[in-house]
Design a protein around this motif. Structure first.
Motif, PDB file in Angstrom:
ATOM      1  N   LYS A 133       5.818  18.419  -8.949  1.00 42.59           N
ATOM      2  CA  LYS A 133       4.563  18.242  -8.138  1.00 42.59           C
ATOM      3  C   LYS A 133       4.540  16.814  -7.836  1.00 42.59           C
ATOM      4  O   LYS A 133       4.912  15.796  -8.584  1.00 42.59           O
ATOM      5  CB  LYS A 133       3.407  18.314  -9.058  1.00 42.59           C
ATOM      6  CG  LYS A 133       2.046  18.095  -8.303  1.00 42.59           C
ATOM      7  CD  LYS A 133       0.863  18.570  -9.091  1.00 42.59           C
ATOM      8  CE  LYS A 133      -0.453  18.394  -8.188  1.00 42.59           C
ATOM      9  NZ  LYS A 133      -1.721  18.904  -8.831  1.00 42.59           N
TER      10      LYS A 133
ATOM     11  N   GLU B 292       1.538  18.873 -16.133  1.00 38.62           N
ATOM     12  CA  GLU B 292       0.434  19.710 -16.336  1.00 38.62           C
ATOM     13  C   GLU B 292       0.437  19.969 -17.642  1.00 38.62           C
ATOM     14  O   GLU B 292       1.207  20.486 -18.456  1.00 38.62           O
ATOM     15  CB  GLU B 292       0.566  21.034 -15.585  1.00 38.62           C
ATOM     16  CG  GLU B 292      -0.683  21.899 -15.621  1.00 38.62           C
ATOM     17  CD  GLU B 292      -0.405  23.444 -14.767  1.00 38.62           C
ATOM     18  OE1 GLU B 292      -1.072  23.645 -13.939  1.00 38.62           O
ATOM     19  OE2 GLU B 292       0.555  23.952 -15.233  1.00 38.62           O
TER      20      GLU B 292
ATOM     21  N   GLN C 221       5.558  22.167 -12.291  1.00 37.96           N
ATOM     22  CA  GLN C 221       6.160  22.850 -11.410  1.00 37.96           C
ATOM     23  C   GLN C 221       5.369  23.566  -9.998  1.00 37.96           C
ATOM     24  O   GLN C 221       4.207  23.965 -10.243  1.00 37.96           O
ATOM     25  CB  GLN C 221       7.045  24.006 -11.837  1.00 37.96           C
ATOM     26  CG  GLN C 221       8.083  23.469 -12.764  1.00 37.96           C
ATOM     27  CD  GLN C 221       9.162  22.749 -12.180  1.00 37.96           C
ATOM     28  OE1 GLN C 221      10.151  23.469 -11.372  1.00 37.96           O
ATOM     29  NE2 GLN C 221       9.681  21.724 -12.147  1.00 37.96           N
ATOM     30  N   GLU C 222       5.982  23.150  -8.885  1.00 35.67           N
ATOM     31  CA  GLU C 222       5.487  23.947  -7.608  1.00 35.67           C
ATOM     32  C   GLU C 222       6.449  24.633  -7.023  1.00 35.67           C
ATOM     33  O   GLU C 222       7.302  24.486  -7.483  1.00 35.67           O
ATOM     34  CB  GLU C 222       4.842  22.672  -6.783  1.00 35.67           C
ATOM     35  CG  GLU C 222       3.591  21.751  -7.173  1.00 35.67           C
ATOM     36  CD  GLU C 222       2.322  22.443  -7.051  1.00 35.67           C
ATOM     37  OE1 GLU C 222       2.230  23.428  -6.401  1.00 35.67           O
ATOM     38  OE2 GLU C 222       1.611  21.999  -7.858  1.00 35.67           O
ATOM     39  N   GLN C 223       6.106  25.300  -6.288  1.00 34.07           N
ATOM     40  CA  GLN C 223       7.044  26.256  -5.294  1.00 34.07           C
ATOM     41  C   GLN C 223       6.590  26.321  -3.824  1.00 34.07           C
ATOM     42  O   GLN C 223       5.406  26.444  -3.461  1.00 34.07           O
ATOM     43  CB  GLN C 223       7.326  27.477  -5.950  1.00 34.07           C
ATOM     44  CG  GLN C 223       6.323  28.702  -6.003  1.00 34.07           C
ATOM     45  CD  GLN C 223       6.282  29.830  -6.506  1.00 34.07           C
ATOM     46  OE1 GLN C 223       7.168  29.934  -7.536  1.00 34.07           O
ATOM     47  NE2 GLN C 223       6.144  30.839  -5.861  1.00 34.07           N
ATOM     48  N   LEU C 224       7.728  26.585  -2.995  1.00 31.99           N
ATOM     49  CA  LEU C 224       7.438  26.738  -1.697  1.00 31.99           C
ATOM     50  C   LEU C 224       8.463  27.760  -1.199  1.00 31.99           C
ATOM     51  O   LEU C 224       9.618  27.841  -1.491  1.00 31.99           O
ATOM     52  CB  LEU C 224       7.693  25.411  -0.836  1.00 31.99           C
ATOM     53  CG  LEU C 224       7.769  25.416   0.463  1.00 31.99           C
ATOM     54  CD1 LEU C 224       6.584  25.926   1.104  1.00 31.99           C
ATOM     55  CD2 LEU C 224       8.345  24.283   1.197  1.00 31.99           C
TER      56      LEU C 224
ATOM     57  N   LEU D 232      11.702  25.328  -6.138  1.00 34.84           N
ATOM     58  CA  LEU D 232      10.831  25.098  -7.021  1.00 34.84           C
ATOM     59  C   LEU D 232      10.958  23.349  -7.031  1.00 34.84           C
ATOM     60  O   LEU D 232      12.037  22.739  -6.900  1.00 34.84           O
ATOM     61  CB  LEU D 232      11.323  25.298  -8.698  1.00 34.84           C
ATOM     62  CG  LEU D 232      11.273  26.878  -8.760  1.00 34.84           C
ATOM     63  CD1 LEU D 232      11.505  27.381 -10.128  1.00 34.84           C
ATOM     64  CD2 LEU D 232       9.722  27.430  -8.525  1.00 34.84           C
TER      65      LEU D 232
ATOM     66  N   ASP E 255      -4.100  18.292 -14.840  1.00 31.55           N
ATOM     67  CA  ASP E 255      -2.902  17.576 -14.205  1.00 31.55           C
ATOM     68  C   ASP E 255      -3.050  16.131 -14.756  1.00 31.55           C
ATOM     69  O   ASP E 255      -4.143  15.671 -14.543  1.00 31.55           O
ATOM     70  CB  ASP E 255      -2.701  17.630 -12.685  1.00 31.55           C
ATOM     71  CG  ASP E 255      -2.532  19.265 -12.366  1.00 31.55           C
ATOM     72  OD1 ASP E 255      -1.934  19.891 -13.138  1.00 31.55           O
ATOM     73  OD2 ASP E 255      -2.874  19.559 -11.229  1.00 31.55           O
TER      74      ASP E 255
ATOM     75  N   SER F  96       4.800  13.556 -12.415  1.00 35.82           N
ATOM     76  CA  SER F  96       3.370  14.430 -12.561  1.00 35.82           C
ATOM     77  C   SER F  96       3.537  15.549 -13.653  1.00 35.82           C
ATOM     78  O   SER F  96       4.552  16.148 -13.634  1.00 35.82           O
ATOM     79  CB  SER F  96       3.030  15.015 -11.095  1.00 35.82           C
ATOM     80  OG  SER F  96       2.831  13.930 -10.040  1.00 35.82           O
TER      81      SER F  96
ATOM     82  N   GLY G 125       1.261  20.221  -2.952  1.00 36.24           N
ATOM     83  CA  GLY G 125       2.180  19.766  -3.982  1.00 36.24           C
ATOM     84  C   GLY G 125       3.185  18.737  -3.568  1.00 36.24           C
ATOM     85  O   GLY G 125       3.759  18.238  -4.489  1.00 36.24           O
TER      86      GLY G 125
ATOM     87  N   HIS H 257       1.841  21.871   2.385  1.00 35.65           N
ATOM     88  CA  HIS H 257       1.929  22.270   0.867  1.00 35.65           C
ATOM     89  C   HIS H 257       1.306  21.099   0.111  1.00 35.65           C
ATOM     90  O   HIS H 257       1.690  20.025   0.181  1.00 35.65           O
ATOM     91  CB  HIS H 257       3.202  22.468   0.562  1.00 35.65           C
ATOM     92  CG  HIS H 257       3.357  22.986  -0.693  1.00 35.65           C
ATOM     93  ND1 HIS H 257       3.145  22.493  -2.149  1.00 35.65           N
ATOM     94  CD2 HIS H 257       4.037  24.130  -1.074  1.00 35.65           C
ATOM     95  CE1 HIS H 257       3.299  23.271  -3.027  1.00 35.65           C
ATOM     96  NE2 HIS H 257       3.757  24.421  -2.472  1.00 35.65           N
TER      97      HIS H 257
END
Length: 329
Positions: free
Chosen positions: A167, A86, A107-110, A164, A39, A84, A130, A128
């Motif tokens: 981050k 990756e 990409q992050e997800q919740l 989505l 990252d 941010s 992220g 979370h």
């Protein structure tokens, strides 16, 4: 003269070798396949040179000078977007430049679960890793104001789904997105509602959907559950639904509802008050919204759990009592 020719030849060979290496370098993977992703963050206002330095400082094995040359050579030096990222194994410098120019952030997800309370949703967002946690000091009312909502009470007004995000995004982004999606879904369901329903506003229908969400064991029974409560509203009967009592108990609820809880009056106790509770009690999904807007065509006024996840529906109290004796005693 012969010496000068040798120097020129050497310079040409060096230039060819350097050019060949540069061509090879820009197409070679930065990380091998067995390396963990790295990252890194590009701060706002960074050009190609600064971006290369930040990437290298994050532990990416890249040469900032060559990165800068590649960015300038491809015309993307000024198009690098802050954010941010990756770096995954197999990514080449050329692909990395394109990733930065397109703003393909990490990409992050919740996932927000159907039937959660807003308190549960907020706890998941707060935890979370992220997200940028910039709403922790806000009250629920202040949070609703911050996302531009016309409502003060947040319960029920966020759509349960998987979201989505890049981050490091603000928590407000998730709240705004989930709230806008719920309003969109609610308006669409309200526009298709059956005629003659005992709701004055979409918000009342949302409240009913939140009760249906908490009361339904089998998804296929949502419309019948909604029918029971709609029939009771039409007759002025108390809804007498345990989830509203539990919601009104708040943190006092310890997993078991007792007779005295049913008899203790709160604004949400539908054993002591007629009509709908003042707000929703959960975050309903699209199927519960649909059921609240189009209940089953039934005269049922009661239901009791059979113990296998389904319910027995009855039109009158004697039949209901027999069902209770059969399935609950």
């Amino acid at each position: 003269m012969a010496f000068i020719k040798k120097i020129i030849t050497l310079c040409i060979l060096v230039a060819l070798a350097a050019g060949g290496y540069f061509i090879y370098w820009q197409q070679a993977p930065i990380l091998t396949g067995d390396t963990a992703p790295i990252d890194f963050t590009i701060v706002p206002g960074s050009g190609a040179h600064a971006a290369g330095q930040q990437i290298a400082e994050a532990g990416v094995p890249i040469q900032p000078l060559l990165f800068n040359l590649l960015a300038r050579g491809t015309g993307k030096s000024s198009r690098i977007k802050a954010g941010s990222y990756e770096l995954k194994p197999g990514t080449t410098p050329t692909q990395l430049i394109n990733q930065l120019a397109r703003g393909e952030f990490a990409q992050e997800q919740l996932t927000i679960i159907e039937g959660w309370s807003f308190r549960q949703m907020r706890a998941a967002i707060d935890a979370h890793p992220g997200l940028k946690h910039d709403t922790i000091t806000l009250s629920d009312t202040e949070l609703m104001k911050a996302i531009g909502s016309e409502y003060e009470h947040p319960e029920g007004l966020f759509f349960p789904d998987t979201y989505l995000f890049a981050k490091g995004s603000s928590e407000l982004q998730i709240y705004r997105q989930a709230h806008a999606m719920m309003i969109k879904r609610l308006d669409a369901a309200w526009a298709k509602r059956d005629a003659g329903l005992p709701y004055k506003t979409p918000y009342e229908a949302l409240t009913m959907a939140s009760i249906v969400e908490k009361e339904t064991g089998q998804k296929s029974e949502r419309n019948m559950i909604a029918a029971v409560f709609v029939n009771r509203l039409r007759l002025g009967m108390m809804l007498q639904t345990d989830p509203t009592v539990i919601y009104g108990m708040g943190l006092k609820y310890e997993g078991n509802i007792r007779k005295r809880d049913l008899e203790t009056d709160t604004p949400f106790n539908t054993y002591t008050r007629t009509g709908l509770p003042p707000t929703p009690i959960s975050l309903p999904g699209v199927e519960s919204l649909a059921a609240a807007m189009a209940p089953a065509k039934s005269s049922a006024l009661y239901f009791v759990a059979r113990g296998n996840g389904t319910s027995k529906f009855s039109d009158n109290l004697p039949d209901h009592n027999r069902a209770v004796n059969q399935y609950q005693r």
